[in-house]
Design an enzyme around this catalytic site. Structure first.
Site, PDB file in Angstrom:
ATOM      1  N   ARG A 179      -6.043 -10.169   2.008  1.00 47.06           N
ATOM      2  CA  ARG A 179      -5.129 -11.219   2.490  1.00 47.06           C
ATOM      3  C   ARG A 179      -5.671 -11.928   3.733  1.00 47.06           C
ATOM      4  O   ARG A 179      -5.402 -13.097   3.936  1.00 47.06           O
ATOM      5  CB  ARG A 179      -3.736 -10.628   2.725  1.00 47.06           C
ATOM      6  CG  ARG A 179      -3.679  -9.550   3.762  1.00 47.06           C
ATOM      7  CD  ARG A 179      -2.288  -8.952   3.939  1.00 47.06           C
ATOM      8  NE  ARG A 179      -2.071  -7.775   3.116  1.00 47.06           N
ATOM      9  CZ  ARG A 179      -1.235  -6.783   3.425  1.00 47.06           C
ATOM     10  NH1 ARG A 179      -0.500  -6.849   4.509  1.00 47.06           N
ATOM     11  NH2 ARG A 179      -1.083  -5.745   2.647  1.00 47.06           N
ATOM     12  N   TRP A 227       0.842  -1.210   0.000  1.00 50.42           N
ATOM     13  CA  TRP A 227       0.000   0.000   0.000  1.00 50.42           C
ATOM     14  C   TRP A 227       0.874   1.257   0.000  1.00 50.42           C
ATOM     15  O   TRP A 227       0.586   2.233  -0.679  1.00 50.42           O
ATOM     16  CB  TRP A 227      -0.935  -0.038   1.206  1.00 50.42           C
ATOM     17  CG  TRP A 227      -1.994   1.014   1.324  1.00 50.42           C
ATOM     18  CD1 TRP A 227      -2.402   1.595   2.475  1.00 50.42           C
ATOM     19  CD2 TRP A 227      -2.801   1.597   0.280  1.00 50.42           C
ATOM     20  NE1 TRP A 227      -3.417   2.490   2.222  1.00 50.42           N
ATOM     21  CE2 TRP A 227      -3.680   2.517   0.893  1.00 50.42           C
ATOM     22  CE3 TRP A 227      -2.856   1.443  -1.106  1.00 50.42           C
ATOM     23  CZ2 TRP A 227      -4.604   3.280   0.163  1.00 50.42           C
ATOM     24  CZ3 TRP A 227      -3.775   2.196  -1.828  1.00 50.42           C
ATOM     25  CH2 TRP A 227      -4.631   3.091  -1.200  1.00 50.42           C
ATOM     26  N   GLY A 228       1.958   1.223   0.749  1.00 50.34           N
ATOM     27  CA  GLY A 228       2.868   2.371   0.791  1.00 50.34           C
ATOM     28  C   GLY A 228       3.368   2.724  -0.605  1.00 50.34           C
ATOM     29  O   GLY A 228       3.426   3.903  -0.992  1.00 50.34           O
ATOM     30  N   LYS A 279       2.261  -8.491   6.259  1.00 52.67           N
ATOM     31  CA  LYS A 279       1.768  -8.841   7.595  1.00 52.67           C
ATOM     32  C   LYS A 279       0.250  -8.980   7.589  1.00 52.67           C
ATOM     33  O   LYS A 279      -0.440  -8.306   6.844  1.00 52.67           O
ATOM     34  CB  LYS A 279       2.165  -7.757   8.610  1.00 52.67           C
ATOM     35  CG  LYS A 279       3.659  -7.532   8.686  1.00 52.67           C
ATOM     36  CD  LYS A 279       4.354  -8.680   9.405  1.00 52.67           C
ATOM     37  CE  LYS A 279       5.858  -8.519   9.372  1.00 52.67           C
ATOM     38  NZ  LYS A 279       6.588  -9.753   9.270  1.00 52.67           N
ATOM     39  N   LYS A 306     -12.708  -4.311  10.294  1.00 47.84           N
ATOM     40  CA  LYS A 306     -13.121  -5.075   9.095  1.00 47.84           C
ATOM     41  C   LYS A 306     -12.168  -6.260   8.845  1.00 47.84           C
ATOM     42  O   LYS A 306     -12.586  -7.265   8.260  1.00 47.84           O
ATOM     43  CB  LYS A 306     -13.226  -4.168   7.866  1.00 47.84           C
ATOM     44  CG  LYS A 306     -11.957  -3.373   7.560  1.00 47.84           C
ATOM     45  CD  LYS A 306     -11.208  -3.910   6.404  1.00 47.84           C
ATOM     46  CE  LYS A 306      -9.796  -3.394   6.358  1.00 47.84           C
ATOM     47  NZ  LYS A 306      -9.112  -3.653   5.094  1.00 47.84           N
TER      48      LYS A 306
HETATM   49  N1  LIG Z   1      -2.016  -3.558   1.034  1.00 45.61           N
HETATM   50  C1  LIG Z   1      -3.212  -3.054   0.972  1.00 45.61           C
HETATM   51  O1  LIG Z   1      -3.991  -3.329   0.048  1.00 45.61           O
HETATM   52  C2  LIG Z   1      -3.636  -2.059   2.009  1.00 45.61           C
HETATM   53  C3  LIG Z   1      -4.697  -1.222   1.722  1.00 45.61           C
HETATM   54  C4  LIG Z   1      -5.090  -0.304   2.671  1.00 45.61           C
HETATM   55  C5  LIG Z   1      -4.401  -0.210   3.894  1.00 45.61           C
HETATM   56  N2  LIG Z   1      -3.361  -1.047   4.141  1.00 45.61           N
HETATM   57  C6  LIG Z   1      -2.658  -0.892   5.424  1.00 45.61           C
HETATM   58  O2  LIG Z   1      -1.433  -0.207   5.194  1.00 45.61           O
HETATM   59  C7  LIG Z   1      -0.469  -0.600   6.159  1.00 45.61           C
HETATM   60  C8  LIG Z   1       0.815  -1.005   5.458  1.00 45.61           C
HETATM   61  O3  LIG Z   1       0.537  -2.098   4.642  1.00 45.61           O
HETATM   62  P1  LIG Z   1       1.381  -2.436   3.347  1.00 45.61           P
HETATM   63  O4  LIG Z   1       0.482  -3.296   2.516  1.00 45.61           O
HETATM   64  O5  LIG Z   1       1.943  -1.206   2.722  1.00 45.61           O
HETATM   65  O6  LIG Z   1       2.613  -3.252   3.979  1.00 45.61           O
HETATM   66  P2  LIG Z   1       3.059  -4.757   3.639  1.00 45.61           P
HETATM   67  O7  LIG Z   1       2.430  -5.684   4.609  1.00 45.61           O
HETATM   68  O8  LIG Z   1       2.900  -4.981   2.171  1.00 45.61           O
HETATM   69  O9  LIG Z   1       4.650  -4.738   3.826  1.00 45.61           O
HETATM   70  C9  LIG Z   1       5.315  -4.788   5.014  1.00 45.61           C
HETATM   71  C10 LIG Z   1       6.200  -3.561   5.095  1.00 45.61           C
HETATM   72  O10 LIG Z   1       6.785  -3.527   6.402  1.00 45.61           O
HETATM   73  C11 LIG Z   1       8.163  -3.241   6.274  1.00 45.61           C
HETATM   74  N3  LIG Z   1       8.861  -3.755   7.438  1.00 45.61           N
HETATM   75  C12 LIG Z   1       9.203  -5.030   7.718  1.00 45.61           C
HETATM   76  N4  LIG Z   1       9.856  -5.088   8.901  1.00 45.61           N
HETATM   77  C13 LIG Z   1       9.898  -3.797   9.360  1.00 45.61           C
HETATM   78  C14 LIG Z   1      10.427  -3.198  10.534  1.00 45.61           C
HETATM   79  N5  LIG Z   1      11.029  -3.911  11.484  1.00 45.61           N
HETATM   80  N6  LIG Z   1      10.283  -1.859  10.685  1.00 45.61           N
HETATM   81  C15 LIG Z   1       9.648  -1.110   9.767  1.00 45.61           C
HETATM   82  N7  LIG Z   1       9.126  -1.629   8.620  1.00 45.61           N
HETATM   83  C16 LIG Z   1       9.261  -2.965   8.434  1.00 45.61           C
HETATM   84  C17 LIG Z   1       8.552  -3.924   4.986  1.00 45.61           C
HETATM   85  O11 LIG Z   1       9.719  -3.383   4.498  1.00 45.61           O
HETATM   86  C18 LIG Z   1       7.352  -3.553   4.109  1.00 45.61           C
HETATM   87  O12 LIG Z   1       7.519  -2.264   3.570  1.00 45.61           O
HETATM   88  C19 LIG Z   1      -1.126  -1.723   6.983  1.00 45.61           C
HETATM   89  O13 LIG Z   1      -1.651  -1.169   8.159  1.00 45.61           O
HETATM   90  C20 LIG Z   1      -2.258  -2.181   6.104  1.00 45.61           C
HETATM   91  O14 LIG Z   1      -3.338  -2.719   6.838  1.00 45.61           O
HETATM   92  C21 LIG Z   1      -2.955  -1.954   3.209  1.00 45.61           C
END
Ligand SMILES: NC(=O)c1ccc[n+]([C@@H]2O[C@H](COP(=O)([O-])OP(=O)(O)OC[C@H]3O[C@@H](n4cnc5c(N)ncnc54)[C@H](O)[C@@H]3O)[C@@H](O)[C@H]2O)c1
Length: 361
Positions: free
Chosen positions: A272, A17-18, A299, A208
């Site tokens: 997921r 998402w980032g 995660k 959710k």
């Molecule tokens: N993926 C989606 O579709 C989506 C949509 C909306 C909101 N979100 C929310 O956005 C947030 C981030 O999700 P995402 O999908 O971008 O992440 P992700 O689960 O895809 O990736 C995990 C991230 O955590 C980082 N990471 C791992 N170990 C770490 C540490 N010790 N310290 C700091 N960072 C570390 C990894 O480098 C990676 O960038 C979550 O809260 C998620 O619920 C996700």
């Protein structure tokens, strides 16, 4: 008259998402004069085939691990040190899995602009010191002493990165910041609604994921679409009740924004948490094993959130008022077999005859 410098944005996080949001913010920064062109993105450094992920992103403009197949605008610069990435930013967009937020905030404390503002895209709760749950935006505000709005919605990252039309909700109490936050986020395919009911928006984004585990169990048990719709509806009713009990003052209308019912539906079909929960039933492996096997470093939020919520419910002796949340927690932690899931919600409080004179919702 002092001229206002363009606002600098830092994306704190670079997962699925980032990276998708960095693509949007980077593109908007190039189009809008009041946003600085250079957008920094904090990347937790990893080696990919012997090369640093930050170098790959800055050379190929693609996050090959978390968002492969999508180019990031070249003005998005990957930075491995979070303080370097964030120190000059006026707007900090937090988008990391919630378990890392406290460590990150302590690293950033005193190193950011005092008048910066934050926007949290993080779904999930954290465990409060002394028990209970803490909203992530509250943690950010408390630790960094800056205001923090939230963004939640039916936004599966890969589909947003594909530029398929969708909506999102920004919860922002302070009317001064809403328009600027909308400007950095909104595109013609990603439409933003700003509401002031910040806490409800955030609570929806966490709860959710619990319901999505239930939807996954239904899929794993092969129970079909009617059962899944019932689980989604009962889940929504428990979400509304949870806000009513723990965050009184929330608006029912917020549940009809993208952060509410729309996000719930998309997560229960595509996310997921649903996928891993289905596999949990079908394979009998633990959640942790499946997270490692199926998510390539991503995660899972649902089981963790279910545990936090259960702690809150137990404290108020309210587990029986939330049988769906309670059953999902028990299944995830091995206290209940998945086959027992539906029996736990057959006599849901929603199915009981209600006395209109004593019922508040
Ligand atoms: N993926 C989606 O579709 C989506 C949509 C909306 C909101 N979100 C929310 O956005 C947030 C981030 O999700 P995402 O999908 O971008 O992440 P992700 O689960 O895809 O990736 C995990 C991230 O955590 C980082 N990471 C791992 N170990 C770490 C540490 N010790 N310290 C700091 N960072 C570390 C990894 O480098 C990676 O960038 C979550 O809260 C998620 O619920 C996700």
């Amino acid at each position: 008259m002092a001229c206002t410098a363009p606002k600098k944005v830092c994306i704190v996080g670079s997962g699925n998402w980032g990276s998708a949001i960095a693509k949007i913010v980077g593109t908007n920064a190039l189009r809008q004069k009041h946003i600085d062109d250079r957008v920094t993105m904090y990347v937790y450094e990893e080696m990919i085939n012997g090369k640093k992920l930050t170098e790959i992103i800055n050379e190929q403009h693609e996050n090959v691990k978390y968002l492969p197949g999508h180019k990031l605008p070249p003005n998005v610069v990957a930075v491995p040190d979070v303080v370097d990435a964030a120190k000059d930013a006026d707007i900090l967009v937090f988008v990391i899995p919630h378990q890392f937020i406290r460590t990150l905030c302590s690293t950033l404390l005193g190193k950011i602009k005092p008048n910066a503002i934050a926007l949290s895209l993080i779904k999930g709760f954290d465990r409060a010191e002394g028990g209970g749950i803490d909203l992530i935006s509250h943690i950010i505000t408390r630790h960094l002493k800056i205001p923090c709005a939230v963004l939640m919605g039916a936004n599966l990252a890969n589909e947003v990165a594909d530029e398929n039309f969708c909506e999102t909700t920004i919860g922002c109490k302070d009317v001064r910041f809403g328009p600027l936050l909308r400007d950095i986020i909104q595109t013609d395919y990603f439409r933003v609604v700003v509401v002031d009911d910040e806490d409800t928006v955030e609570v929806c984004g966490a709860l959710k994921n619990i319901v999505a585990c239930g939807a996954g169990f239904v899929d794993g048990l092969g129970l079909g679409d009617n059962t899944k719709a019932a689980v989604i509806r009962l889940g929504l009713m428990e979400m509304v009740k949870f806000v009513d009990v723990f965050y009184p003052g929330g608006k029912l209308s917020t549940f009809f924004e993208s952060c509410g019912v729309a996000d719930l539906i998309t997560t229960c079909y595509g996310g997921r948490n649903r996928k891993v929960s289905e596999a949990f039933v079908k394979t009998g492996k633990s959640i942790k094993e499946l997270e490692d096997e199926m998510l390539n470093g991503q995660k899972l939020q649902g089981p963790f959130t279910a545990e936090e919520v259960n702690y809150m419910l137990k404290n108020k002796s309210m587990e029986d008022k939330f049988p769906l949340f309670t059953a999902i927690h028990k299944i995830c932690t091995g206290q209940l077999r998945p086959a027992g899931f539906i029996d736990c919600i057959r006599n849901h409080p929603e199915h009981m005859v209600k006395n209109p004179e004593t019922e508040s919702i």
